[in-house]
Write a protein that holds these residues in place. Structure first.
Motif, PDB file in Angstrom:
ATOM      1  N   TYR A 137      34.593  30.742  31.204  1.00  0.00           N
ATOM      2  CA  TYR A 137      33.606  31.490  32.000  1.00  0.00           C
ATOM      3  C   TYR A 137      34.047  32.953  32.159  1.00  0.00           C
ATOM      4  O   TYR A 137      33.225  33.868  32.145  1.00  0.00           O
ATOM      5  CB  TYR A 137      33.461  30.826  33.369  1.00  0.00           C
ATOM      6  CG  TYR A 137      32.559  31.559  34.321  1.00  0.00           C
ATOM      7  CD1 TYR A 137      31.170  31.464  34.228  1.00  0.00           C
ATOM      8  CD2 TYR A 137      33.099  32.359  35.335  1.00  0.00           C
ATOM      9  CE1 TYR A 137      30.336  32.144  35.104  1.00  0.00           C
ATOM     10  CE2 TYR A 137      32.281  33.044  36.218  1.00  0.00           C
ATOM     11  CZ  TYR A 137      30.907  32.934  36.102  1.00  0.00           C
ATOM     12  OH  TYR A 137      30.088  33.615  36.974  1.00  0.00           O
ATOM     13  N   ARG A 177      32.286  26.868  39.639  1.00  0.00           N
ATOM     14  CA  ARG A 177      32.943  26.859  40.951  1.00  0.00           C
ATOM     15  C   ARG A 177      33.214  25.432  41.414  1.00  0.00           C
ATOM     16  O   ARG A 177      34.231  25.160  42.071  1.00  0.00           O
ATOM     17  CB  ARG A 177      32.083  27.592  41.978  1.00  0.00           C
ATOM     18  CG  ARG A 177      32.027  29.104  41.802  1.00  0.00           C
ATOM     19  CD  ARG A 177      31.357  29.767  42.988  1.00  0.00           C
ATOM     20  NE  ARG A 177      32.166  29.616  44.198  1.00  0.00           N
ATOM     21  CZ  ARG A 177      31.739  29.985  45.413  1.00  0.00           C
ATOM     22  NH1 ARG A 177      30.509  30.468  45.576  1.00  0.00           N
ATOM     23  NH2 ARG A 177      32.536  29.832  46.460  1.00  0.00           N
ATOM     24  N   LEU A 178      32.336  24.509  41.051  1.00  0.00           N
ATOM     25  CA  LEU A 178      32.543  23.100  41.384  1.00  0.00           C
ATOM     26  C   LEU A 178      33.774  22.549  40.670  1.00  0.00           C
ATOM     27  O   LEU A 178      34.605  21.853  41.274  1.00  0.00           O
ATOM     28  CB  LEU A 178      31.297  22.294  41.001  1.00  0.00           C
ATOM     29  CG  LEU A 178      31.237  20.835  41.483  1.00  0.00           C
ATOM     30  CD1 LEU A 178      31.222  20.776  43.008  1.00  0.00           C
ATOM     31  CD2 LEU A 178      30.023  20.134  40.897  1.00  0.00           C
ATOM     32  N   SER A 230      36.973  28.785  44.155  1.00  0.00           N
ATOM     33  CA  SER A 230      36.719  27.454  44.716  1.00  0.00           C
ATOM     34  C   SER A 230      35.778  27.540  45.914  1.00  0.00           C
ATOM     35  O   SER A 230      35.740  28.543  46.627  1.00  0.00           O
ATOM     36  CB  SER A 230      38.048  26.819  45.131  1.00  0.00           C
ATOM     37  OG  SER A 230      37.841  25.631  45.852  1.00  0.00           O
ATOM     38  N   PHE A 231      35.010  26.456  46.141  1.00  0.00           N
ATOM     39  CA  PHE A 231      34.139  26.394  47.313  1.00  0.00           C
ATOM     40  C   PHE A 231      34.951  26.251  48.596  1.00  0.00           C
ATOM     41  O   PHE A 231      34.524  26.675  49.666  1.00  0.00           O
ATOM     42  CB  PHE A 231      33.164  25.213  47.197  1.00  0.00           C
ATOM     43  CG  PHE A 231      32.013  25.475  46.270  1.00  0.00           C
ATOM     44  CD1 PHE A 231      31.069  26.451  46.555  1.00  0.00           C
ATOM     45  CD2 PHE A 231      31.867  24.731  45.108  1.00  0.00           C
ATOM     46  CE1 PHE A 231      30.006  26.693  45.698  1.00  0.00           C
ATOM     47  CE2 PHE A 231      30.799  24.961  44.246  1.00  0.00           C
ATOM     48  CZ  PHE A 231      29.862  25.950  44.544  1.00  0.00           C
ATOM     49  N   GLU A 235      27.436  29.767  37.307  1.00  0.00           N
ATOM     50  CA  GLU A 235      28.588  30.013  38.172  1.00  0.00           C
ATOM     51  C   GLU A 235      28.833  28.873  39.161  1.00  0.00           C
ATOM     52  O   GLU A 235      29.975  28.476  39.385  1.00  0.00           O
ATOM     53  CB  GLU A 235      28.410  31.321  38.933  1.00  0.00           C
ATOM     54  CG  GLU A 235      29.617  31.657  39.818  1.00  0.00           C
ATOM     55  CD  GLU A 235      29.412  32.927  40.619  1.00  0.00           C
ATOM     56  OE1 GLU A 235      30.326  33.286  41.383  1.00  0.00           O
ATOM     57  OE2 GLU A 235      28.340  33.560  40.484  1.00  0.00           O
ATOM     58  N   TRP A 236      27.752  28.317  39.751  1.00  0.00           N
ATOM     59  CA  TRP A 236      27.935  27.274  40.756  1.00  0.00           C
ATOM     60  C   TRP A 236      28.626  26.047  40.166  1.00  0.00           C
ATOM     61  O   TRP A 236      29.427  25.392  40.844  1.00  0.00           O
ATOM     62  CB  TRP A 236      26.588  26.878  41.384  1.00  0.00           C
ATOM     63  CG  TRP A 236      25.646  26.165  40.444  1.00  0.00           C
ATOM     64  CD1 TRP A 236      24.663  26.720  39.698  1.00  0.00           C
ATOM     65  CD2 TRP A 236      25.625  24.754  40.157  1.00  0.00           C
ATOM     66  NE1 TRP A 236      24.003  25.770  38.957  1.00  0.00           N
ATOM     67  CE2 TRP A 236      24.581  24.547  39.218  1.00  0.00           C
ATOM     68  CE3 TRP A 236      26.369  23.661  40.602  1.00  0.00           C
ATOM     69  CZ2 TRP A 236      24.268  23.287  38.717  1.00  0.00           C
ATOM     70  CZ3 TRP A 236      26.061  22.411  40.097  1.00  0.00           C
ATOM     71  CH2 TRP A 236      25.022  22.221  39.174  1.00  0.00           C
ATOM     72  N   MET A 237      28.334  25.739  38.899  1.00  0.00           N
ATOM     73  CA  MET A 237      28.953  24.578  38.263  1.00  0.00           C
ATOM     74  C   MET A 237      30.431  24.832  37.995  1.00  0.00           C
ATOM     75  O   MET A 237      31.283  23.957  38.229  1.00  0.00           O
ATOM     76  CB  MET A 237      28.225  24.246  36.958  1.00  0.00           C
ATOM     77  CG  MET A 237      28.714  22.961  36.297  1.00  0.00           C
ATOM     78  SD  MET A 237      27.813  22.559  34.780  1.00  0.00           S
ATOM     79  CE  MET A 237      26.195  22.158  35.473  1.00  0.00           C
ATOM     80  N   ASN A 270      36.950  27.469  33.588  1.00  0.00           N
ATOM     81  CA  ASN A 270      36.997  28.734  34.316  1.00  0.00           C
ATOM     82  C   ASN A 270      37.441  29.874  33.414  1.00  0.00           C
ATOM     83  O   ASN A 270      36.920  30.994  33.485  1.00  0.00           O
ATOM     84  CB  ASN A 270      37.940  28.601  35.517  1.00  0.00           C
ATOM     85  CG  ASN A 270      37.607  29.589  36.623  1.00  0.00           C
ATOM     86  OD1 ASN A 270      36.785  30.490  36.440  1.00  0.00           O
ATOM     87  ND2 ASN A 270      38.238  29.421  37.767  1.00  0.00           N
ATOM     88  N   ALA A 274      35.767  32.211  38.377  1.00  0.00           N
ATOM     89  CA  ALA A 274      35.040  31.644  39.506  1.00  0.00           C
ATOM     90  C   ALA A 274      36.023  31.171  40.575  1.00  0.00           C
ATOM     91  O   ALA A 274      37.151  30.788  40.284  1.00  0.00           O
ATOM     92  CB  ALA A 274      34.178  30.475  39.035  1.00  0.00           C
ATOM     93  N   THR A 288      36.824  23.993  42.232  1.00  0.00           N
ATOM     94  CA  THR A 288      37.154  23.358  43.511  1.00  0.00           C
ATOM     95  C   THR A 288      38.047  22.141  43.292  1.00  0.00           C
ATOM     96  O   THR A 288      39.026  21.930  44.020  1.00  0.00           O
ATOM     97  CB  THR A 288      35.866  22.942  44.240  1.00  0.00           C
ATOM     98  OG1 THR A 288      35.070  24.102  44.493  1.00  0.00           O
ATOM     99  CG2 THR A 288      36.192  22.257  45.564  1.00  0.00           C
TER     100      THR A 288
END
Length: 402
Positions: A189, A31-32, A119-120, A27-29, A186, A117, A35
């Motif tokens: 995902y 979200r990157l 965005s940061f 998920e963190w990737m 995304n 996901a 972003t």
């Protein structure tokens, strides 16, 4: 030897990589990636009104320099052709696409709010002015420059147009594959890839059929008015069609389009005037692509296309795409503002539109330039008895009352 990797192959690679990586990435990737797409999408929203102002204002100013009667006829027929193309695309897409999509949408597959996901960061980059303000200002300035022949203003806007064009070709177009990569990562995902890919295939085939249907309409009209075989005329213009497939540019194809349009038998001075003009203002193929893709994306995201909202959109497309940037995807860049303000598209929907449109861009351009030959013949037919062009001897005779 340096191998040129064009925009369309880069878009295709971005889609494939986005699907592959998004299906397995944590998920963190994702979200990157999201972003980046969020920031880039905000920049697109900022630049769109400037694109409209930078291309429509000088485009209208340049149109005002032509031969009045011929310019009026050419512009009218080009606009009517664009509106007919968009209307044809609307009824075809709303009839065909729902049957293939089975009434499902991305929203019914999974809740996008939970599946995709986020965005940061949330970047707020408001445009200098809105899309409609940009359109009205562009018309006001363009008509004013044409009427006053203001060399200073025209020079300023031509240079402003060059700056915007550089921004598109050096910043937006190179970053588009990364933007589309993030969107598809995304989507993968969130589990919506299969539906999107099936839409791509259906829309692609339908648009090609609509392009050729529109060409058949244009050349049937041109052939009937000039008492010539439409199939012969269409065959005569085929070199322009295939040249445009390779160049993806109406402007770059003008020499071939002009040569073939002369071979149709149209008056040479009419073709010399109208073909370069139509390369700027006649976008029937691009309109078919934009309307069809917009309906596909709307259906995919759970929306319901209505003629009451799409017809004003089609009318505005015919104006907004005047003097669209001479880069691949220029028409969809000019249309982004309308998609957002008139059809309510968000960043994800706009990104899907860009990906769908660019996959069809060369075919739309080929349809545009091939149709230019038909319109040149139609304009020639209506000006043949009007004596729009006068020879120098005619002017001498009139001045001496002979």
């Amino acid at each position: 030897m340096k191998i040129k990797f064009g925009l369309l192959p880069r878009i295709a690679v971005a889609i494939v990589l986005g699907i592959a990586i998004g299906s397995i990435a944590p998920e963190w990737m994702v979200r990157l990636f999201t972003t980046f797409t969020t920031v880039f999408g905000s920049f697109l929203n900022f630049i769109v009104p400037l694109i409209i102002l930078g291309f429509i204002a000088p485009g209208i100013a340049q149109l005002g320099k032509g031969s009045g009667k011929l310019l009026g006829l050419a512009t009218t027929f080009a606009y009517l052709s664009t509106i007919i193309a968009g209307t044809l695309a609307f009824f075809a897409a709303t009839t065909i696409l729902p049957n293939f999509m089975g009434g499902k949408s991305l929203g019914e597959i999974e809740n996008p709010e939970e599946a995709l996901a986020t965005s940061f960061i949330a970047l707020d980059l408001p445009p200098v002015f809105g899309v409609m303000s940009a359109l009205i200002l562009a018309f006001l300035l363009g008509i004013g420059m044409a009427a006053t022949e203001s060399k200073t203003m025209i020079t300023f806007f031509e240079e402003f147009q060059a700056i915007i064009e550089k921004t598109i070709s050096r910043v937006i177009i190179p970053l588009l594959p990364f933007h589309i990569f993030g969107i598809f990562a995304n989507m993968a995902y969130g589990g919506a890839v299969a539906k999107i890919l099936s839409l791509f295939a259906i829309v692609f085939v339908m648009i090609i059929i609509l392009h050729w249907t529109m060409l058949a309409i244009q050349y049937t009209a041109a052939g009937s008015l000039n008492k010539k075989n439409p199939l012969y005329l269409l065959k005569t213009m085929m070199p322009a069609y295939f040249t445009a497939l390779g160049t993806q540019s109406s402007a770059a194809t003008i020499p071939v389009t002009l040569r073939q349009a002369r071979k149709t038998g149209a008056n040479e001075r009419v073709t010399d005037f109208t073909v370069p003009l139509f390369a700027t203002i006649h976008l029937s193929g691009s309109t078919i692509t934009l309307v069809s893709c917009a309906i596909g994306v709307l259906l995919l995201t759970g929306g319901t296309p209505a003629f009451g909202s799409f017809f004003p959109f089609i009318l505005m497309l015919g104006v907004t795409m005047i003097a669209a940037p001479g880069v691949p995807g220029g028409a969809v860049m000019a249309a982004i503002g309308l998609l957002e303000t008139m059809l309510g598209f968000d960043q994800t929907m706009v990104a899907l539109m860009i990906a769908l449109y660019l996959a069809q861009d060369s075919f739309g351009t080929a349809t545009n330039v091939t149709g230019d030959g038909a319109l040149a013949m139609i304009v020639d037919r209506f000006t043949r008895e009007e004596k729009v062009f006068e020879t120098s001897s005619d002017k001498v005779l009139k001045s001496t009352n002979i």
